[in-house]
Every structure is written in C-alpha cells, then in structure tokens.
Design a protein around this motif. Structure first.
Motif: not given
Length: 219
Positions: A30-42, A81-83, A87-93
């Motif tokens: 869960m933390r791994f996915r969230r950290n990738i998501e955070r990178v996507g948000e930045i 599936r790795a993306g 993708h979700q981090g970018i979509l958040n913004y």
C-alpha cells in the motif's frame, strides 16, 4: 526530446523515491503504491506549468473572480499493470482528463536476456489534437514506451506528448529519443546508472508491478 529530471533539485520527491527503493519499506504494497502515486502528483503539477491556459470568470458568493484555467484536452495513458498507481497520481490533479489503458509485457525466448515487447489490450479515446501523458514507472530499454505509442498512433496523433517515468536508464532515454519528436517532454524522478544484462535498471527499485500488486506468473 526535452528531459526533466526532477531529483536534480532536492525536494520531498526524494523521500518518496528513497522509500520506493528501500527493501525494508517497499514490501508494504500500500505504501509502495501510494509513493508512486505521490510521484505522479508531483509530475502532474510540473507538467501543468507547460500547458496552455485562458482567462475564465468564476462566480463567488460575493462577486466575480477571474482566473487562468487550463484549456487543453488531456488524455492520460498507462502501461498496465505497473503504470496504474502513477496514472492515478497524475489523474488526481488532471481529474477531468480522458484515460487510456494499454497492456504491454516482456515476452522472453529461451535466452532470458532477450525479449520482445508485446502489446495486446488497448482502450482509449481519440488522441487527435489532444495532449497525451503516457505513464510507465520504469523506463528501462524504452521499447515499451515506443511500442505503446505506436499502438496509440492508430487512434489519432496527439498534438503534444509528455512521458512520465519514476526511474529511467540512460539506454532507455537514448532509445526513445530516436522515436519521439524533439519537442516531446520526458519527466523522470531519477535517472539511474545503467541496465544490466537482462534489461533491468541498476540500482532501480525492482519490479514495480510485482511490488504494487503481487508476483505474477512469467510468460
């Protein structure tokens, strides 16, 4: 191609990247996915500085506020599936963006150091005259990015392209630079040392898909 290496400027991004690499932390999916998501948000925030804007009026309870708001049509695509977390981090913004999903995987022959990239599944709106953000967390050989983009070209050519990766190898950057226009933007959290003999990034962080979603059966 225009390369943006975000870790060149120290920021909180480096904390997320360090945790993604850390074998003692990355077992927490869960933390791994969230950290990738955070990178996507930045990355989405940084990408937002490059797109076009127009003046728009917003009615508030007490008057009118004039703002410059995005006026580009954006499509976010990811390599399954790795993306998905990136993708979700970018979509958040870019939450009003359309979305594309493409499957791509390494098909190994008898020699484990040799493989081809197979693209099978594609679900996407038209890309014609839109801004494409293509997300794949690991830019290793670069073949996945190129093959996926070639598949997307069949449903329309984007007016501008942003490639987003968490970790990239110099060999992959060199490869894709030969296949994308010079005005394509590549956004990476880090550029690592090299590829090993099996096409994996060193020091990298491991298999982003497996660390996000569990070990898969090999083709």
């Amino acid at each position: 191609m225009i390369v943006h290496n975000l870790s060149e400027t120290p920021s909180i991004l480096n904390t997320f990247l360090s945790e993604l690499r850390d074998t003692a932390i990355q077992t927490d999916r869960m933390r791994f996915r969230r950290n990738i998501e955070r990178v996507g948000e930045i990355m989405a925030y940084e990408i937002s500085k490059t797109i076009s804007y127009s003046n728009q009026a917003t009615t508030t309870p007490l008057g009118i506020s004039n703002s410059k708001l995005p006026d580009e049509e954006i499509v976010i695509a990811n390599v399954l599936r790795a993306g998905l977390p990136l993708h979700q981090g970018i979509l958040n913004y870019f939450d009003k963006a359309d979305n594309s999903f493409i499957s791509a995987y390494r098909h190994h022959e008898e020699d484990p150091s040799k493989f081809e990239i197979i693209v099978e599944y594609l679900a996407s709106p038209s890309l014609k005259n839109k801004t494409l953000i293509l997300a794949d967390p690991m830019l290793a050989s670069g073949k996945s990015m190129v093959n996926v983009h070639n598949a997307l070209l069949k449903i329309g050519k984007a007016k501008s392209i942003h490639l987003a990766a968490v970790v990239a190898a110099p060999e992959g950057i060199e490869y894709i630079s030969k296949h994308f226009d010079s005005n394509t933007h590549l956004w990476v959290a880090a550029i690592d040392e090299k590829l090993n003999d099996y096409g994996y990034i060193i020091p990298g962080l491991g298999d982003a898909g497996d660390l996000s979603f569990g070990t898969k059966l090999q083709h």
